[in-house]
Design a protein around this motif. Sequence first.
Motif, short mmCIF file in Angstrom:
data_model
loop_
_atom_site.label_atom_id
_atom_site.label_comp_id
_atom_site.label_asym_id
_atom_site.label_seq_id
_atom_site.Cartn_x
_atom_site.Cartn_y
_atom_site.Cartn_z
N UNK A 117 43.84 -25.78 23.79
CA UNK A 117 43.81 -26.97 24.59
C UNK A 117 42.16 -26.83 25.07
N UNK A 118 42.20 -28.05 25.65
CA UNK A 118 40.38 -28.46 26.14
C UNK A 118 40.69 -27.98 27.75
N UNK A 119 39.66 -27.34 27.52
CA UNK A 119 39.22 -27.31 29.32
C UNK A 119 37.67 -27.28 29.50
N UNK A 120 38.09 -28.99 29.49
CA UNK A 120 36.72 -29.78 30.03
C UNK A 120 36.25 -29.22 31.44
N UNK A 121 37.09 -29.44 32.45
CA UNK A 121 36.37 -28.43 33.79
C UNK A 121 35.42 -27.32 34.00
N UNK A 122 35.49 -26.58 32.47
CA UNK A 122 34.99 -25.38 32.65
C UNK A 122 33.57 -25.50 32.16
N UNK A 123 33.16 -26.78 31.99
CA UNK A 123 31.67 -26.96 31.34
C UNK A 123 30.70 -26.95 32.44
N UNK A 124 31.23 -26.75 33.24
CA UNK A 124 30.19 -27.71 34.58
C UNK A 124 29.58 -28.78 34.78
N UNK A 125 30.75 -30.42 34.78
CA UNK A 125 30.71 -31.40 34.93
C UNK A 125 29.69 -31.48 36.47
#
Length: 201
Positions: free
Chosen positions: A154-162
């Motif tokens: 699963x890709x957790x994009x929202x953990x990247x600090x957008x």
Amino acid sequence: MGKQYWKPGNMLYPLPAVMVSCQRPEEKPNIITVAWSGTINTNLPMLYISVRKSRYSYDIIRETGEFVVNLVTKKLVFAADYCGVRSGRDVDKFGQMKLTPLPSQTIKAPGILQSPVNIECKVKEILSLGSHDMFLSEVTSVTVDDKYIDKNGKFHLNRSGLAVYSHGEYFELGERLGKFGYSVEKPAGKRKKHKGDVYEN
């Protein structure tokens, strides 16, 4: 509570501030930061960017018919701002901001290694709309940073600090308020409420 009526203007905020990389053959790659961008279609996957004709990257994108949209994180905000206010005619933005060109899979323009998502695009149509031209483009490949992929894939994009752009300022995305479709889920007795819920269990 009062309201004021203003003249027509672009007040649809917040927006994704994205770094768009492009390159002519035999020339150094360049980066332009744009906030006028967004999703157009799911199938074919398409997005758009709108660019002023006076910008250095405009002719590069028009001539090559390709570019990469690179998502911006908190760590990339300074570089994104710099790439939005300085011209590639005068400076090497990759070099000045210590960014690394990332080879693309389907086009010749590179992405930005430090971005968590690189979206390769091929221009399908150009609409001249006034102050900006809109590049309607097909997404031909997407690269994601595997540091945000868990053991289940699963890709957790929202953990990247957008980061987003709103009314002249940059902000990091903050507290999660819900997920798509949560407003119509049947309330469960022990269901954890999200901040902003208007119904009661």
